[in-house]
Design a protein around this motif. Structure first.
Motif, PDB file in Angstrom:
ATOM      1  N   ASN A  16       0.802  -1.220   0.000  1.00 43.74           N
ATOM      2  CA  ASN A  16       0.000   0.000   0.000  1.00 43.74           C
ATOM      3  C   ASN A  16       0.840   1.277   0.000  1.00 43.74           C
ATOM      4  O   ASN A  16       0.298   2.356   0.187  1.00 43.74           O
ATOM      5  CB  ASN A  16      -0.962   0.005   1.194  1.00 43.74           C
ATOM      6  N   LYS A  17       2.132   1.202  -0.228  1.00 42.26           N
ATOM      7  CA  LYS A  17       3.007   2.375  -0.283  1.00 42.26           C
ATOM      8  C   LYS A  17       3.361   2.695  -1.740  1.00 42.26           C
ATOM      9  O   LYS A  17       3.383   1.797  -2.587  1.00 42.26           O
ATOM     10  CB  LYS A  17       4.310   2.126   0.498  1.00 42.26           C
ATOM     11  N   PRO A  18       3.653   3.962  -2.053  1.00 39.89           N
ATOM     12  CA  PRO A  18       4.060   4.292  -3.424  1.00 39.89           C
ATOM     13  C   PRO A  18       5.336   3.557  -3.848  1.00 39.89           C
ATOM     14  O   PRO A  18       5.415   3.042  -4.953  1.00 39.89           O
ATOM     15  CB  PRO A  18       4.297   5.802  -3.382  1.00 39.89           C
ATOM     16  N   ALA A  19       6.333   3.539  -2.977  1.00 42.38           N
ATOM     17  CA  ALA A  19       7.540   2.747  -3.230  1.00 42.38           C
ATOM     18  C   ALA A  19       7.329   1.424  -2.499  1.00 42.38           C
ATOM     19  O   ALA A  19       7.466   1.341  -1.284  1.00 42.38           O
ATOM     20  CB  ALA A  19       8.766   3.463  -2.720  1.00 42.38           C
TER      21      ALA A  19
END
Length: 107
Positions: A16-19
């Motif tokens: 669920n994180k961009p990276a």
């Protein structure tokens, strides 16, 4: 957590994180001079052998803060009550926040 995309056995996947791929780093940093005193990278599970250590929060914090025990103050974003008791016995002050849903915190 530091974003990292490459070949590494101990990177963490957080969907669920961009990276999405990151390396978890524990650091002890001087707040006034921004000097890194001690640093440890979370490698996941340690292999069996002489270098196997616990990865629970209490053990990692005690290992990282070993150079400054009995000398000063430690700050971290979230705090564990048992860890705070251990550090208080070592004459080291812990500054942090507690989650109110922990079983050690009275209502």
């Amino acid at each position: 957590m530091e974003a990292f995309r490459g070949l590494c056995k101990f990177q963490q996947y957080i969907p669920n994180k961009p990276a999405k791929y990151r390396i978890k780093i524990y650091a002890l940093v001087d707040a006034r001079m921004f000097y890194t005193v001690n640093l440890e990278i979370y490698p996941g599970l340690h292999p069996e052998g002489p270098y196997k250590v616990d990865n629970d929060a209490r053990s990692v914090v005690m290992h990282v803060v070993a150079p400054i025990l009995n000398t000063g103050e430690i700050s971290q974003s979230t705090t564990l009550v048992p860890l705070a008791k251990i550090l208080l016995e070592q004459k080291t002050i812990l500054v942090g926040s507690l989650r109110k849903n922990k079983k050690e915190v009275p209502p």
